[in-house]
Design a protein around this motif. Sequence first.
Motif, mmCIF file in Angstrom:
data_model
loop_
_atom_site.group_PDB
_atom_site.id
_atom_site.type_symbol
_atom_site.label_atom_id
_atom_site.label_comp_id
_atom_site.label_asym_id
_atom_site.label_seq_id
_atom_site.Cartn_x
_atom_site.Cartn_y
_atom_site.Cartn_z
ATOM 1 N N LEU A 213 0.793 -1.213 0.000
ATOM 2 C CA LEU A 213 0.000 0.000 0.000
ATOM 3 C C LEU A 213 0.833 1.274 0.000
ATOM 4 O O LEU A 213 0.292 2.353 -0.109
ATOM 5 N N MET B 226 -10.711 14.787 3.262
ATOM 6 C CA MET B 226 -9.824 13.632 3.358
ATOM 7 C C MET B 226 -9.930 13.032 4.762
ATOM 8 O O MET B 226 -10.466 13.660 5.685
ATOM 9 N N SER B 227 -9.402 11.822 4.919
ATOM 10 C CA SER B 227 -9.522 11.106 6.200
ATOM 11 C C SER B 227 -8.432 11.549 7.177
ATOM 12 O O SER B 227 -7.548 10.778 7.549
ATOM 13 N N SER C 286 -2.123 11.801 11.058
ATOM 14 C CA SER C 286 -3.313 11.593 10.227
ATOM 15 C C SER C 286 -3.164 12.254 8.862
ATOM 16 O O SER C 286 -3.727 11.775 7.869
ATOM 17 N N LEU D 161 -1.314 9.723 6.820
ATOM 18 C CA LEU D 161 -2.202 8.628 6.411
ATOM 19 C C LEU D 161 -3.222 9.080 5.368
ATOM 20 O O LEU D 161 -3.545 8.339 4.433
ATOM 21 N N ALA D 162 -3.740 10.306 5.524
ATOM 22 C CA ALA D 162 -4.722 10.809 4.561
ATOM 23 C C ALA D 162 -4.107 10.921 3.175
ATOM 24 O O ALA D 162 -4.755 10.590 2.165
ATOM 25 N N GLN E 114 -3.908 7.364 1.776
ATOM 26 C CA GLN E 114 -5.215 6.889 1.310
ATOM 27 C C GLN E 114 -5.616 7.593 0.022
ATOM 28 O O GLN E 114 -6.173 6.974 -0.888
ATOM 29 N N GLU F 297 -3.713 8.640 -2.343
ATOM 30 C CA GLU F 297 -2.962 8.041 -3.447
ATOM 31 C C GLU F 297 -3.524 6.692 -3.858
ATOM 32 O O GLU F 297 -3.565 6.356 -5.047
ATOM 33 N N THR F 298 -3.930 5.871 -2.889
ATOM 34 C CA THR F 298 -4.312 4.494 -3.170
ATOM 35 C C THR F 298 -5.804 4.309 -3.437
ATOM 36 O O THR F 298 -6.181 3.443 -4.228
ATOM 37 N N GLU F 299 -6.646 5.107 -2.777
ATOM 38 C CA GLU F 299 -8.089 4.914 -2.885
ATOM 39 C C GLU F 299 -8.850 6.163 -3.314
ATOM 40 O O GLU F 299 -10.060 6.103 -3.566
ATOM 41 N N GLY F 300 -8.158 7.287 -3.395
ATOM 42 C CA GLY F 300 -8.845 8.554 -3.599
ATOM 43 C C GLY F 300 -9.706 8.604 -4.844
ATOM 44 O O GLY F 300 -10.852 9.067 -4.805
#
Length: 505
Positions: free
Chosen positions: A10, A260-261, A300, A303-304, A307, A309-312
């Motif tokens: 990931l 974003m998360s 965070s 991590l955001a 995320q 990059e991978t799921e956005g």
Amino acid sequence: MPQPSSGPRLGTAPLADAVLAVARRDIASFHALPLSHGGSLRTSPFREVYESLFGTAQLAADVSYSGTMLDSFFRPRGPLREAQRLAAQSFGADATLFLSAGTTTANRVALGALVAPGSRVLTDRSCHQSVHFALGDMGARVDYAPMRRCCSDCPRAFADLQKLTDMFREAVAEGRPYDTVVLSAVSYDGVRYDLPRLLPRLAVLHPEVSVLVDEAWGAGHRFHPRLRELSTLHTLETLRTAGKPVPARVAVTHSAHKSMSALRQGSYLHLAGDSELPERATQALFRHHTTSPSWPVLASLDLARLQGETEGEALLERSLRLARTLRSEIETDTRLSAYRTLGSEGHLTDPDLLVTDDPTRVLVDIGELGITAADFRRVLFDEYGLYVARESGDAVVFHIHIGVDEGTLLRLLDALRTLQRTYRSTSAALAEGASDHFIIAYPPGIPIAVPGEQLCDRTRGQLDALRTSGCEIYTLHEPRSTAPREPDRSRSEGSQLATAAKGTE
């Protein structure tokens, strides 16, 4: 950060890894009292409350280490530096800073790096209060570009970018150009500025101009090809590649948690252009930011970015689809006929405006319900567990962010249908001048009107006064009515939306 036992790698989140590693150690602190592992709460009767609110993981991760023990916030050399480098690379900036004190502080830091005392600044009047206050504190000479409305049918307002450009051009022609321009390019109400057209115009007129772009609501846009096109940093990349002029210095602020998360108060400050800008921003960071940053908030942000990059792209594609579904349901479902979308996708089509719609926002007029937007928001929150923050007149804004899934949208649609059944008949009766229902205010629970009664101006005034005082207004059929009760959900739940929702269970 631990990797799954199978599947693709990931990527890395170096700062999140470092904070997690420290949180897992049993370290006793003789420095400040962080909540690390809840040492001050081990025998306290309040420990259970702390753990219920924050969780044991937060108690462990809220540490107060810096320098070589974790990293220096103001002069990072370890995992924070690497996390910021990865973020700059991901967003397309020359440099990126993480902040844990919100975008209010990020805007102050950015202006501290861009604006010299006494310099001339042309400001978008719709910018966040932090911009206006910071410029006042800095002694800048500020002029404001005027605002304009979308149209008479839509309450959205934004900077008149043509007038802003004219003001900028006139200042250059007079030999006293603006040193800095401040733009609020992604609005709360769903308006985005056409930066690919605007930024080169400013750079051609005055190549040494500095620009601060507050994209608080658009951090996540970077990770979807359709939304990315109007973002500041993508615009700079595209203009540079094409050999077109760009402003000498650009700062972009992102309130990460809005799209974003990331934890609240996590903010990115991206920098591009002048090679000395990152150092000036670091100096401004030291002046304005707390010296006790929240490491969980900073982690965070790391991590955001990962995320994103991978799921956005996939998550944002879902948001765009659900926003279209909400618009379509309101426009076609007769049980939602009390609602009307305003400024729907593609509404801002005049190229001279230099603005366009944010397709993740759905602006809805609820005026025909017969209740205020404030009451509407309160009922959604109290009775349906749905929160809407923004209202403008009789309109509310639904932000279809990446945390909204198919099931959440179904809950909203069901609530909207129920509210229409509950409230709209009152509004219709008032408009027609007669009631075929009981209209009852609670408290006290006494009918204001009974079936067949003519409604006069006095009755309408009484209802308005009761609503203003906080009473709830109900409309009910006569008890002998045999009218069939309308179901909560239509057969359209066999549609793609319902099917998708079931697939998430």
